[in-house]
Design a protein around this motif. Structure first.
Motif, PDB file in Angstrom:
ATOM      1  N   LYS A  96      45.755  47.493  36.607  1.00 50.68           N
ATOM      2  CA  LYS A  96      45.048  48.546  37.332  1.00 50.68           C
ATOM      3  C   LYS A  96      44.235  47.952  38.485  1.00 50.68           C
ATOM      4  O   LYS A  96      44.199  48.495  39.587  1.00 50.68           O
ATOM      5  CB  LYS A  96      44.127  49.309  36.364  1.00 50.68           C
ATOM      6  N   TRP A  97      43.590  46.830  38.207  1.00 54.27           N
ATOM      7  CA  TRP A  97      42.803  46.134  39.238  1.00 54.27           C
ATOM      8  C   TRP A  97      43.700  45.663  40.381  1.00 54.27           C
ATOM      9  O   TRP A  97      43.406  45.878  41.548  1.00 54.27           O
ATOM     10  CB  TRP A  97      42.045  44.982  38.576  1.00 54.27           C
ATOM     11  N   LYS A  98      44.830  45.035  40.037  1.00 56.78           N
ATOM     12  CA  LYS A  98      45.710  44.498  41.080  1.00 56.78           C
ATOM     13  C   LYS A  98      46.357  45.584  41.940  1.00 56.78           C
ATOM     14  O   LYS A  98      46.727  45.337  43.072  1.00 56.78           O
ATOM     15  CB  LYS A  98      46.794  43.616  40.461  1.00 56.78           C
ATOM     16  N   ARG A  99      46.476  46.783  41.348  1.00 60.94           N
ATOM     17  CA  ARG A  99      47.090  47.888  42.110  1.00 60.94           C
ATOM     18  C   ARG A  99      46.039  48.732  42.830  1.00 60.94           C
ATOM     19  O   ARG A  99      46.379  49.680  43.525  1.00 60.94           O
ATOM     20  CB  ARG A  99      47.874  48.799  41.157  1.00 60.94           C
ATOM     21  N   SER A 100      44.777  48.388  42.608  1.00 65.27           N
ATOM     22  CA  SER A 100      43.708  49.244  43.121  1.00 65.27           C
ATOM     23  C   SER A 100      43.511  49.118  44.625  1.00 65.27           C
ATOM     24  O   SER A 100      43.851  48.100  45.242  1.00 65.27           O
ATOM     25  CB  SER A 100      42.385  48.919  42.411  1.00 65.27           C
ATOM     26  N   GLN A 101      42.932  50.166  45.179  1.00 70.75           N
ATOM     27  CA  GLN A 101      42.538  50.149  46.590  1.00 70.75           C
ATOM     28  C   GLN A 101      41.518  49.031  46.824  1.00 70.75           C
ATOM     29  O   GLN A 101      41.536  48.353  47.844  1.00 70.75           O
ATOM     30  CB  GLN A 101      41.933  51.522  46.956  1.00 70.75           C
ATOM     31  N   ALA A 102      40.647  48.820  45.832  1.00 71.72           N
ATOM     32  CA  ALA A 102      39.611  47.781  45.943  1.00 71.72           C
ATOM     33  C   ALA A 102      40.243  46.405  46.141  1.00 71.72           C
ATOM     34  O   ALA A 102      39.838  45.638  47.014  1.00 71.72           O
ATOM     35  CB  ALA A 102      38.731  47.782  44.691  1.00 71.72           C
ATOM     36  N   TYR A 103      41.254  46.091  45.334  1.00 73.00           N
ATOM     37  CA  TYR A 103      41.926  44.786  45.429  1.00 73.00           C
ATOM     38  C   TYR A 103      42.593  44.629  46.795  1.00 73.00           C
ATOM     39  O   TYR A 103      42.473  43.582  47.440  1.00 73.00           O
ATOM     40  CB  TYR A 103      42.961  44.652  44.304  1.00 73.00           C
TER      41      TYR A 103
ATOM     42  N   PHE B  38      33.287  42.969  38.128  1.00 74.04           N
ATOM     43  CA  PHE B  38      33.452  43.524  39.482  1.00 74.04           C
ATOM     44  C   PHE B  38      33.150  45.022  39.463  1.00 74.04           C
ATOM     45  O   PHE B  38      33.613  45.754  38.605  1.00 74.04           O
ATOM     46  CB  PHE B  38      34.885  43.285  39.977  1.00 74.04           C
ATOM     47  N   LYS B  39      32.347  45.456  40.420  1.00 75.62           N
ATOM     48  CA  LYS B  39      31.926  46.863  40.446  1.00 75.62           C
ATOM     49  C   LYS B  39      32.824  47.693  41.376  1.00 75.62           C
ATOM     50  O   LYS B  39      33.192  47.240  42.453  1.00 75.62           O
ATOM     51  CB  LYS B  39      30.479  46.971  40.957  1.00 75.62           C
ATOM     52  N   PHE B  40      33.149  48.891  40.922  1.00 72.08           N
ATOM     53  CA  PHE B  40      33.955  49.800  41.729  1.00 72.08           C
ATOM     54  C   PHE B  40      33.114  51.011  42.094  1.00 72.08           C
ATOM     55  O   PHE B  40      32.261  51.430  41.328  1.00 72.08           O
ATOM     56  CB  PHE B  40      35.196  50.248  40.954  1.00 72.08           C
TER      57      PHE B  40
ATOM     58  N   PRO C 208      37.261  51.490  45.655  1.00 70.26           N
ATOM     59  CA  PRO C 208      37.663  52.319  44.504  1.00 70.26           C
ATOM     60  C   PRO C 208      38.709  51.652  43.621  1.00 70.26           C
ATOM     61  O   PRO C 208      39.529  50.872  44.081  1.00 70.26           O
ATOM     62  CB  PRO C 208      38.225  53.589  45.141  1.00 70.26           C
ATOM     63  N   ILE C 209      38.685  51.997  42.338  1.00 70.79           N
ATOM     64  CA  ILE C 209      39.639  51.486  41.357  1.00 70.79           C
ATOM     65  C   ILE C 209      40.977  52.247  41.440  1.00 70.79           C
ATOM     66  O   ILE C 209      41.992  51.784  40.952  1.00 70.79           O
ATOM     67  CB  ILE C 209      39.044  51.541  39.920  1.00 70.79           C
ATOM     68  N   GLN C 210      40.991  53.394  42.098  1.00 63.00           N
ATOM     69  CA  GLN C 210      42.230  54.173  42.225  1.00 63.00           C
ATOM     70  C   GLN C 210      43.328  53.306  42.852  1.00 63.00           C
ATOM     71  O   GLN C 210      43.051  52.425  43.672  1.00 63.00           O
ATOM     72  CB  GLN C 210      42.039  55.410  43.129  1.00 63.00           C
TER      73      GLN C 210
END
Length: 313
Positions: A29-36, A300-302, A307-309
């Motif tokens: 989820k993290w690797k696919r996130s907008q944040a990453y 890590f804060k989202f 965002p985590i999305q």
């Protein structure tokens, strides 16, 4: 088994990457996130921005950059005002908690001084990353997860438009470099422990990003090659121009014994033929050893800025 059995060979990051299937569901989820995507995009943009440039070269310094340096100078001054306390334990001086409590209390105000009035609503969210970027006050430790929080803090300032494209060089050379100086002072003053360190298998006890950006600075250098960074004379003569060598200098000041023993991974990297290969390998290593390791990223804060999305393709 021994740590030698589980340590990843550093060479793997400096060869042709193989396609791997990732089985870690927590991290997917993290690797696919907008944040990453935004975070990594930010790191790579700066990597290109400082390519072949010296720390001492000319670049534009905007008002927000000046304000960020002033913020870091304040943190530095607080260290002077909060001397270490006498305590039986050699590590993790408890005065760090006093210093941190002050930052915890003042962070929003510090951030508000950097961002314009019409963006004031963003201050609380952005301040979270600043507070996360200086180490953990319970464990009195510091590591690459905290460093990532500072990069995320700068990334957020870019996303809200405080920092701009033409600030790239100043972000690395002026702001991030000042941040490193303050972190080194914290580490020395309060004898902070390395957080989640892999010991001799890690690149460095505390930092990673200055090795990436620092190796980019050295790409196509007319005389300095990777094999030179283990040469004390070369480091002493050139560290003011190159972040990478500044990091090496700090390591040699803090550690005793042969370089190949206390910094085995860096020693291996000095055998890589070119700085562009070092740079590419370090980026791969950063993703695998820092951003894709749960202990580093678990804090890590989202939010609305990172965002985590999932990335919207």
């Amino acid at each position: 088994g021994t740590s030698e059995e589980v340590a990843p060979p550093v060479q793997q990051y400096f060869m042709v990457p193989k396609k791997e299937i990732n089985v870690v569901s927590d991290m997917v989820k993290w690797k696919r996130s907008q944040a990453y995507a935004d975070y990594m995009g930010f790191i790579l943009t700066l990597n290109e921005g400082v390519r072949g440039k010296k720390l001492t070269c000319e670049y534009k310094v905007s008002e927000p950059i000046e304000k960020l340096v002033a913020l870091l100078n304040t943190l530095d001054r607080w260290i002077d005002e909060t001397p270490p306390v006498d305590q039986p334990s050699r590590f993790g001086n408890k005065a760090f908690r006093t210093w941190y409590a002050k930052l915890d209390q003042e962070a929003e105000k510090l951030v508000s001084a950097v961002i314009p009035k019409h963006l004031a609503d963003a201050a609380p969210e952005v301040a979270v990353y600043l507070k996360e970027s200086v180490g953990n006050s319970t464990r009195i430790d510091y590591g690459t997860g905290h460093e990532a929080a500072f990069a995320a803090f700068l990334c957020c300032l870019c996303k809200i438009g405080v920092l701009r494209v033409d600030d790239q060089m100043a972000i690395v050379f002026k702001v991030f470099n000042r941040y490193l100086e303050v972190m080194r002072k914290l580490q020395k003053t309060y004898r902070m422990e390395p957080a989640g360190s892999q010991g001799v298998w890690g690149l460095d006890d505390f930092q990673f990003l200055p090795f990436i950006w620092g190796s980019s600075q050295l790409i196509d250098h007319p005389s300095l090659e990777p094999r030179h960074f283990v040469d004390e004379k070369v480091v002493n003569e050139n560290h003011k121009d190159f972040m990478f060598l500044e990091c090496i200098l700090f390591i040699t000041e803090m550690k005793t014994g042969p370089f190949a023993e206390h910094s085995n991974q860096l020693w291996n990297i000095s055998a890589v033929p070119s700085w562009s290969k070092v740079n590419q390998g370090l980026i791969r290593m950063y993703k695998a050893e820092c951003l894709e390791k749960f202990p580093v990223i678990q804090h890590f804060k989202f939010g609305s800025l990172l965002p985590i999305q999932s990335v919207t393709s």
